[in-house]
Design an enzyme around this catalytic site. Structure first.
Site, PDB file in Angstrom:
ATOM      1  N   ASP A 142       9.330   2.557  -0.408  1.00 31.19           N
ATOM      2  CA  ASP A 142       8.324   3.271   0.367  1.00 31.19           C
ATOM      3  C   ASP A 142       8.593   2.985   1.842  1.00 31.19           C
ATOM      4  O   ASP A 142       8.269   1.918   2.357  1.00 31.19           O
ATOM      5  CB  ASP A 142       6.937   2.766  -0.065  1.00 31.19           C
ATOM      6  CG  ASP A 142       5.819   3.318   0.807  1.00 31.19           C
ATOM      7  OD1 ASP A 142       6.105   3.871   1.878  1.00 31.19           O
ATOM      8  OD2 ASP A 142       4.651   3.163   0.412  1.00 31.19           O
ATOM      9  N   TYR A 173       0.865  -1.182   0.000  1.00 36.40           N
ATOM     10  CA  TYR A 173       0.000   0.000   0.000  1.00 36.40           C
ATOM     11  C   TYR A 173       0.898   1.227   0.000  1.00 36.40           C
ATOM     12  O   TYR A 173       1.771   1.365   0.860  1.00 36.40           O
ATOM     13  CB  TYR A 173      -0.891  -0.019   1.249  1.00 36.40           C
ATOM     14  CG  TYR A 173      -1.834   1.150   1.350  1.00 36.40           C
ATOM     15  CD1 TYR A 173      -2.974   1.218   0.557  1.00 36.40           C
ATOM     16  CD2 TYR A 173      -1.595   2.204   2.235  1.00 36.40           C
ATOM     17  CE1 TYR A 173      -3.852   2.291   0.646  1.00 36.40           C
ATOM     18  CE2 TYR A 173      -2.463   3.273   2.335  1.00 36.40           C
ATOM     19  CZ  TYR A 173      -3.587   3.309   1.538  1.00 36.40           C
ATOM     20  OH  TYR A 173      -4.456   4.372   1.634  1.00 36.40           O
ATOM     21  N   LYS A 180       4.583   9.265   8.494  1.00 33.41           N
ATOM     22  CA  LYS A 180       4.487   8.740   9.866  1.00 33.41           C
ATOM     23  C   LYS A 180       5.564   9.287  10.812  1.00 33.41           C
ATOM     24  O   LYS A 180       5.464  10.434  11.213  1.00 33.41           O
ATOM     25  CB  LYS A 180       4.434   7.216   9.830  1.00 33.41           C
ATOM     26  CG  LYS A 180       3.242   6.728   8.945  1.00 33.41           C
ATOM     27  CD  LYS A 180       2.927   5.296   9.136  1.00 33.41           C
ATOM     28  CE  LYS A 180       1.933   4.749   8.128  1.00 33.41           C
ATOM     29  NZ  LYS A 180       0.531   5.028   8.432  1.00 33.41           N
TER      30      LYS A 180
END
Ligand code: HOZ
Length: 428
Positions: free
Chosen positions: A238, A143, A266
């Site tokens: 990622d 994702y 994050k």
């Protein structure tokens, strides 16, 4: 026990789609009512009914130092008094870029954005602009945020809700996203070679956390790196989940692998909405205003976001022992869980690296999306609720990694294991 949350969820549904601002939060796949959180401190979350939970989500990763970490809170408070946004450059942004470069040696230039989605979306545009090629390869169950190009065989909420095709993503965009199985080198090679000269980028989560936690097989990422070099493909890692979490230099440092471009979110924002993408100067120079690959944002480099991120990253850089402590706690949890799961006789797999961990109720190793999807999701649902009732807040989906924060104590871990023992005895 959840009366006030139920009331709020009911109210929310009249004005917010599904009552939530991000789908996995709705508890739809595990059932029940999402908890409405009032505040959090250290390792604990408190809901609207006054219940306390040990938090194993950490806001899906960012709160690595625990909630309401005082230096971060104080820094935000101080900055806020000097206005919350300018839409103009600040010295803080240079401090942030320099700090990132000092922690991640293969980042020559870095652009701040406001989310992980934005970072990944911008990174593939840049890879396309740089190479002049259109297609990308992504892995099933990975994702990279909700930009159109990534919503093909995606993990996280897309996997949680078993959405096969996302309405609104045009066939044209989807056809430029090629997918294959993670950890299957032959599949990646075949795909790249059958589209030779068309692939701009391969994007991967180095340690996937959006189908539970999955580990890369030894040598897999290195071989993908080699393939990218041979075929003039940009390798994008990622690190939205893994960046500054698995090591000061993220998964790149931990796994000794170097990407051409890397994306962050994050932890880099210390709990504020922040993302970033960076990498080799030769590629990054194509970003506007140096080059013509356009990318912009009113709130990019926002001073509050920068100060929260900077304060968090400085703590991590200056106290690398945090990583050892986090890993020690996570391994302690893993060993305790293993013991209890063996006793329970439920087939299980635990994947763990650093402070990322998850349980799949499965009798076969979980190494990719197919093996993650064939685990017993219903058992996870029951386990989730049994744990929640005992004050343990796990991700409400079998397709998400758990994240430990360093405020969790040994006492919290022991309590978590007691709760696990009781929960396993209650479920079938
Ligand atoms: N996509 C996020 C987890 N992989 C969920 C974010 C949220 O719901 O806050």
């Amino acid at each position: 026990m959840y009366e006030k949350s139920k009331e709020l969820f009911e109210r929310a549904q009249h004005s917010i789609p599904g009552g939530v601002n991000s789908p996995v939060r709705a508890f739809k796949s595990v059932g029940g009512t999402p908890l409405f959180i009032t505040h959090a401190k250290g390792p604990y979350l408190y809901d609207a009914d006054g219940n306390r939970y040990i938090d194993y989500i950490a806001s899906w990763g960012p709160m690595i130092l625990g909630h309401a970490y005082e230096p971060v809170v104080n820094a935000i408070r101080e900055r806020a008094s000097q206005s919350t946004s300018f839409g103009a450059p600040t010295e803080l942004e240079i401090d942030m870029a320099e700090l990132i470069k000092s922690m991640v040696p293969n980042v020559d230039l870095v652009r701040m954005v406001s989310s992980g989605t934005e970072a990944c979306m911008s990174a593939i545009r840049l890879a396309r602009g740089f190479t002049g090629k259109n297609k990308i390869i992504k892995f099933e169950g990975h994702y990279h945020g909700h930009a159109d190009s990534f919503l093909v065989k995606a993990g996280s909420g897309v996997a949680t809700f078993n959405i096969q095709t996302v309405p609104g993503v045009t066939a044209g965009v989807a056809s430029d996203t090629l997918t294959c199985s993670f950890n299957d080198l032959e599949a990646v090679k075949q795909l790249a070679l059958s589209h030779q000269g068309e692939i701009a980028a391969i994007i991967a989560e180095p340690v996937p956390g959006n189908m539970g936690c999955i580990l890369p097989k030894t040598g897999f990422l290195e071989r993908v790196r080699k393939l990218c070099d041979e075929e003039n493909i940009v390798l994008i890692l990622d690190e939205v989940m893994t960046g500054f979490r698995l090591a000061p230099g993220g998964a790149q440092e931990r796994l000794k692998i170097q990407a051409d471009l890397v994306t962050y979110g994050k932890v880099i924002g210390g709990g504020m909405p922040v993302g970033a993408f960076g990498g080799r100067e030769e590629i990054m120079r194509h970003i506007s205003p140096l080059g013509n690959v356009y990318q912009a944002g009113t709130l990019s480099g926002n001073p509050l976001a920068m100060i929260a991120g900077l304060t968090t990253l400085k703590v991590l850089k200056n106290n690398p022992s945090v990583y050892g402590e986090l890993e020690e706690k996570t391994i302690y949890l893993k060993q305790g869980l293993e013991k209890l799961l063996v006793q329970s006789k439920f087939p299980f797999q635990i994947n763990q690296l650093g402070s990322m961990i998850s349980i799949h109720f499965s009798d076969h190793p979980v190494v990719d999306f197919a093996t993650a999807s064939s685990a017993n999701i219903d058992r996870f649902r029951k386990f989730f609720h049994a744990m929640l009732q005992k004050g343990i807040y796990l991700p409400p989906s079998a397709f998400e990694s758990w994240f430990l924060n360093n405020a969790i104590t040994k006492k919290d871990l022991d309590y978590t294991l007691e709760a696990t023992e009781e929960s396993l005895a209650e479920i079938d």
